[in-house]
Enzyme design. Sequence first.
Site, PDB file in Angstrom:
ATOM      1  N   ASN A  36      44.986  79.373 -10.971  1.00 17.08           N
ATOM      2  CA  ASN A  36      46.049  79.200 -10.420  1.00 17.08           C
ATOM      3  C   ASN A  36      47.328  79.571 -11.327  1.00 17.08           C
ATOM      4  OD1 ASN A  36      46.083  77.040 -12.245  1.00 17.08           O
ATOM      5  ND2 ASN A  36      46.597  75.522 -10.866  1.00 17.08           N
ATOM      6  N   LYS A  93      43.176  65.150 -10.751  1.00 15.68           N
ATOM      7  CA  LYS A  93      42.893  65.855  -9.925  1.00 15.68           C
ATOM      8  C   LYS A  93      42.214  67.024  -9.870  1.00 15.68           C
ATOM      9  CE  LYS A  93      46.687  64.610  -6.519  1.00 15.68           C
ATOM     10  NZ  LYS A  93      47.777  65.147  -5.970  1.00 15.68           N
ATOM     11  N   ARG A 108      26.475  74.323  -0.400  1.00 12.96           N
ATOM     12  CA  ARG A 108      26.216  75.101   0.855  1.00 12.96           C
ATOM     13  C   ARG A 108      25.633  76.580   0.569  1.00 12.96           C
ATOM     14  NH1 ARG A 108      29.598  79.077   2.677  1.00 12.96           N
ATOM     15  NH2 ARG A 108      31.086  78.603   1.000  1.00 12.96           N
ATOM     16  N   TYR A 147      42.374  63.619 -19.177  1.00 17.40           N
ATOM     17  CA  TYR A 147      41.456  64.740 -19.414  1.00 17.40           C
ATOM     18  C   TYR A 147      40.038  64.076 -19.643  1.00 17.40           C
ATOM     19  CZ  TYR A 147      39.722  68.811 -21.584  1.00 17.40           C
ATOM     20  OH  TYR A 147      38.890  70.189 -22.049  1.00 17.40           O
ATOM     21  N   LYS A 151      36.901  64.432 -17.133  1.00 15.27           N
ATOM     22  CA  LYS A 151      35.950  65.294 -17.244  1.00 15.27           C
ATOM     23  C   LYS A 151      34.707  64.245 -17.282  1.00 15.27           C
ATOM     24  CE  LYS A 151      37.515  69.367 -18.456  1.00 15.27           C
ATOM     25  NZ  LYS A 151      36.704  70.519 -18.201  1.00 15.27           N
TER      26      LYS A 151
HETATM   27  P1  NAD Z   1      42.814  77.572 -20.721  1.00 16.92           P
HETATM   28  O1  NAD Z   1      43.978  76.766 -20.203  1.00 16.92           O
HETATM   29  O2  NAD Z   1      42.984  78.886 -21.506  1.00 16.92           O
HETATM   30  O3  NAD Z   1      41.949  77.849 -19.164  1.00 16.92           O
HETATM   31  C1  NAD Z   1      42.042  76.942 -18.195  1.00 16.92           C
HETATM   32  C2  NAD Z   1      42.190  77.971 -17.154  1.00 16.92           C
HETATM   33  O4  NAD Z   1      42.228  76.834 -15.923  1.00 16.92           O
HETATM   34  C3  NAD Z   1      43.614  78.568 -17.165  1.00 16.92           C
HETATM   35  O5  NAD Z   1      43.386  79.993 -16.735  1.00 16.92           O
HETATM   36  C4  NAD Z   1      44.465  77.592 -15.961  1.00 16.92           C
HETATM   37  O6  NAD Z   1      45.412  78.479 -15.428  1.00 16.92           O
HETATM   38  C5  NAD Z   1      43.440  77.468 -15.049  1.00 16.92           C
HETATM   39  N1  NAD Z   1      43.412  76.310 -14.314  1.00 16.92           N
HETATM   40  C6  NAD Z   1      44.069  74.985 -14.592  1.00 16.92           C
HETATM   41  N2  NAD Z   1      44.296  74.275 -13.641  1.00 16.92           N
HETATM   42  C7  NAD Z   1      43.521  74.982 -12.493  1.00 16.92           C
HETATM   43  C8  NAD Z   1      43.624  74.575 -11.116  1.00 16.92           C
HETATM   44  N3  NAD Z   1      43.994  73.380 -10.666  1.00 16.92           N
HETATM   45  N4  NAD Z   1      43.037  75.715 -10.297  1.00 16.92           N
HETATM   46  C9  NAD Z   1      42.845  76.625 -10.638  1.00 16.92           C
HETATM   47  N5  NAD Z   1      43.000  76.960 -11.908  1.00 16.92           N
HETATM   48  C10 NAD Z   1      43.281  76.184 -12.787  1.00 16.92           C
HETATM   49  O7  NAD Z   1      41.815  76.818 -21.617  1.00 16.92           O
HETATM   50  P2  NAD Z   1      40.258  77.109 -22.049  1.00 16.92           P
HETATM   51  O8  NAD Z   1      40.338  76.558 -23.427  1.00 16.92           O
HETATM   52  O9  NAD Z   1      40.137  78.350 -22.010  1.00 16.92           O
HETATM   53  O10 NAD Z   1      39.440  75.920 -21.181  1.00 16.92           O
HETATM   54  C11 NAD Z   1      38.693  76.456 -20.223  1.00 16.92           C
HETATM   55  C12 NAD Z   1      37.666  75.166 -20.081  1.00 16.92           C
HETATM   56  O11 NAD Z   1      37.038  74.860 -21.100  1.00 16.92           O
HETATM   57  C13 NAD Z   1      38.581  74.050 -19.478  1.00 16.92           C
HETATM   58  O12 NAD Z   1      37.621  73.325 -18.396  1.00 16.92           O
HETATM   59  C14 NAD Z   1      38.623  73.150 -20.623  1.00 16.92           C
HETATM   60  O13 NAD Z   1      38.573  71.646 -20.526  1.00 16.92           O
HETATM   61  C15 NAD Z   1      36.879  73.579 -21.351  1.00 16.92           C
HETATM   62  N6  NAD Z   1      36.973  73.052 -22.759  1.00 16.92           N
HETATM   63  C16 NAD Z   1      37.650  73.914 -23.754  1.00 16.92           C
HETATM   64  C17 NAD Z   1      37.526  73.691 -24.861  1.00 16.92           C
HETATM   65  C18 NAD Z   1      38.351  74.301 -26.154  1.00 16.92           C
HETATM   66  O14 NAD Z   1      38.448  73.968 -27.078  1.00 16.92           O
HETATM   67  N7  NAD Z   1      39.071  75.739 -25.757  1.00 16.92           N
HETATM   68  C19 NAD Z   1      37.055  72.289 -25.521  1.00 16.92           C
HETATM   69  C20 NAD Z   1      36.077  71.626 -24.537  1.00 16.92           C
HETATM   70  C21 NAD Z   1      36.250  71.915 -23.040  1.00 16.92           C
END
Ligand code: NAD
Length: 324
Positions: A36, A93, A108, A147, A151
Amino acid sequence: MSRIKRILVTGGAGFIGSRLCETLVEQGHDVICVDNFFTSQKSNILHLVPCANFELIRHDVTLPLFLEVDEIYNLACPAAPGHYQYNPVKTMKTSLAGSINLLGLAKRCRAKILQASTSEVYGDPEVHPQTEDYRGSVNPIGPRACYDEGKRAAEALFMDYRRMHNMPIRVVRIFNTYGPRMHPFDGRVVSNFIRQALTGEPITIFGDGTQTRSFCYRDDLVEGLIKMMENDSDFIGPVNMGNPVEFTMLELAEMVIEQTGNHSEIVKKPLPEDDPTRRRPDITLAKQKLGWEPATPLRDGLRKTIEWFRSIDISNYTPPTPRY
Ligand code: NAD
Ligand code: UDP
């Protein structure tokens, strides 16, 4: 190469997701990126759009989605504290409704589904380094709860779908990851320090700078995520993925100053509420079960990340967060 699969990556335009899409496209898979664009830019995946085996869908995962796929990587979720605290109800959410929608889709289609969980499930840990059997110390009513608890609830949902429907799930607890395509204004420590050093702003250390984190380079993590998805045993996780070498924020600041060659001053700012004091993954399980461990030392990963920050025009990125 293994069989060509149709793979959905939610959050596929994010900084980790875009690298994952790129790698899967290079491997010849049919990749569908759903995002999104809440915290990412189209520029992260623009180069993939002309590829015949890449498809981009603007969609919010809190709403149902109908696709036919073999595998799902669920990465959609704001990840930086400034981003996920911007609209905490939406963050919760995204983890809950997003997981339910995608688990339903996986059920599915009989698809394998991997959840990008986080070291935040351990909260401010009393056990160090953190092993997967540690149940964590999370403040359920603090500003990080949207958050952390989102998670944690997503992990519970994944395990319940497994127990109820015997689904092929995978859960990876990702520790601090950094690299090219991080949003320059996401407020995370690596992006903040690099942006500040390159633009000559003071480097902001929250608290006294003795808190620790362990930083994993993006490409190492993406390799781990794919290994976890592709493992055909009944190893479903949760499994920690991160770089087990630990640094204080002061050490990180010094390394960024040295590598950028800029001599920004360091200023101290108040420590945010519930900021974990230390964090380091025990990755024994990932090594044993998947033969995975990170290969990139912080110094090398920082060099590549700094190079990328030098290559972009920061004025193309809007500063959306209250905390950058
Ligand atoms: P990021 O913010 O670059 O990527 C998250 C992506 O999800 C973005 O492109 C955002 O636009 C999209 N997004 C957010 N809400 C959404 C929704 N409701 N519908 C559709 N798209 C949505 O961050 P990232 O660091 O690349 O994180 C990616 C995943 O890895 C996340 O789930 C994050 O929780 C997990 N994570 C990342 C880290 C880190 O250190 N980078 C650590 C632990 C977990
Ligand atoms: N931090 C800092 N200066 C900044 C941004 C963050 O000192 O400009 C600290 C922050 O307080 C935390 C650590 O760096 O102790 C990592 O913060 P980040 O937001 O990157 O990730 P998380 O706290 O979620 O691990």
